[in-house]
Design a protein around this motif. Sequence first.
Motif, PDB file in Angstrom:
ATOM      1  N   ALA A   1      -1.171   4.611   3.323  1.00  0.00           N
ATOM      2  CA  ALA A   1      -2.014   5.438   2.454  1.00  0.00           C
ATOM      3  C   ALA A   1      -1.270   6.704   2.024  1.00  0.00           C
ATOM      4  O   ALA A   1      -1.315   7.099   0.853  1.00  0.00           O
ATOM      5  N   ASP A   2      -0.569   7.330   2.979  1.00  0.00           N
ATOM      6  CA  ASP A   2       0.187   8.542   2.651  1.00  0.00           C
ATOM      7  C   ASP A   2       1.298   8.247   1.648  1.00  0.00           C
ATOM      8  O   ASP A   2       1.623   9.076   0.800  1.00  0.00           O
ATOM      9  N   ALA A   3       1.875   7.063   1.774  1.00  0.00           N
ATOM     10  CA  ALA A   3       2.987   6.711   0.886  1.00  0.00           C
ATOM     11  C   ALA A   3       2.509   6.477  -0.545  1.00  0.00           C
ATOM     12  O   ALA A   3       3.201   6.834  -1.498  1.00  0.00           O
TER      13      ALA A   3
ATOM     14  N   SER B   1      -4.977   3.721  -5.246  1.00  0.00           N
ATOM     15  CA  SER B   1      -5.777   3.479  -4.056  1.00  0.00           C
ATOM     16  C   SER B   1      -5.047   2.459  -3.196  1.00  0.00           C
ATOM     17  O   SER B   1      -4.190   1.710  -3.677  1.00  0.00           O
ATOM     18  N   VAL B   2      -5.381   2.436  -1.941  1.00  0.00           N
ATOM     19  CA  VAL B   2      -4.744   1.496  -1.020  1.00  0.00           C
ATOM     20  C   VAL B   2      -4.917   0.042  -1.473  1.00  0.00           C
ATOM     21  O   VAL B   2      -3.931  -0.710  -1.540  1.00  0.00           O
TER      22      VAL B   2
ATOM     23  N   THR C   1       8.313   4.701   4.862  1.00  0.00           N
ATOM     24  CA  THR C   1       7.415   5.297   5.852  1.00  0.00           C
ATOM     25  C   THR C   1       6.925   4.268   6.872  1.00  0.00           C
ATOM     26  O   THR C   1       6.053   4.577   7.678  1.00  0.00           O
ATOM     27  N   ASN C   2       7.469   3.073   6.815  1.00  0.00           N
ATOM     28  CA  ASN C   2       6.998   2.017   7.715  1.00  0.00           C
ATOM     29  C   ASN C   2       7.489   2.260   9.139  1.00  0.00           C
ATOM     30  O   ASN C   2       8.656   2.080   9.465  1.00  0.00           O
ATOM     31  N   ARG C   3       6.557   2.626   9.998  1.00  0.00           N
ATOM     32  CA  ARG C   3       6.946   2.987  11.367  1.00  0.00           C
ATOM     33  C   ARG C   3       7.468   1.796  12.168  1.00  0.00           C
ATOM     34  O   ARG C   3       8.132   2.002  13.201  1.00  0.00           O
ATOM     35  N   VAL C   4       7.150   0.601  11.744  1.00  0.00           N
ATOM     36  CA  VAL C   4       7.734  -0.558  12.426  1.00  0.00           C
ATOM     37  C   VAL C   4       9.254  -0.511  12.270  1.00  0.00           C
ATOM     38  O   VAL C   4      10.000  -0.787  13.210  1.00  0.00           O
TER      39      VAL C   4
END
Lengths: 135, 135
Positions: free
Chosen positions: A26-28, A35-36, A111-114
Amino acid sequence: MDDIEATREIAVRLVRAANAVKADFADAVAPLGLSVPSARALLLLDEPMPMRVLSDRLTCDQSYITRIADELEERGLITRAPGEDRRVQILKLTRTGTRMRRTVFAAVSETNRVALRLDASDRAELDALLVRLLG
Amino acid sequence: MDDIEATREIAVRLVRAANAVKADFADAVAPLGLSVPSARALLLLDEPMPMRVLSDRLTCDQSYITRIADELEERGLITRAPGEDRRVQILKLTRTGTRMRRTVFAAVSETNRVALRLDASDRAELDALLVRLLG
DNA sequence: TATTGTTATACTCTATAACTATA
DNA sequence: TATAGTTATAGAGTATAACAATA
């Protein structure tokens, strides 16, 4: 410590991790004014497809796709065009839409934390566990 | 296959797994006539606590707790009682609430796919990965 | 009759803002 | 003045139902 309790804790953490991933997404996409759900749809539109197919891939109701398509069309990111079967509307990225799709892809990848927090072997391990979990 | 693409797939699967866990939870509590947030709150109420503390544990706004507390109170599962600090309302399970909490706990434990599909060592592995993911 | 898409409506989860009572 | 809780409202994401057009 109770085994059942510990297992429930893992389930809670799983949901939290997913929420974090969704928040990252969402932040990205927020700065792009999407919208998401629209951003998700855009990522799925790697090729022209009927609205029905998109609803299957997004695992949502067809009626919801009408709304998403409206949003993407208003932004000039897609067009609707009738298919050979006249009931069908084919959604197709415009040139702007193609560029936006690449932008979205880059933004959510960054931004993908994976990717950010797990190395390749951790990712493989996680993936295997998730597959088992999903059955 | 692109590395970025593969990593995004894992993120998607993570969200799907969490959705499955949430759906399991919802299915487990629906027959009890409880909403998901109320059932979650009930599980957290292992001892009497101010609404403020509950909102912290549920990671939600205080105003939302008012709604949840209303629902639980109407069902006769909790009472509100003012604390020594007269601004504070202490939520406390009634006898019915205590029984219901145990019922909820049993129901969600039985359907918890983390327990059903993963053995102890898988669970430990998954937990470690999730902790890393949450940073 | 079954299916695609649309429209209108409504539901769930959740937050924000403005308020009150107390501290 | 800051904090606990309440109220009213709003917004995001999503579903259901009824419908039109086409198959």
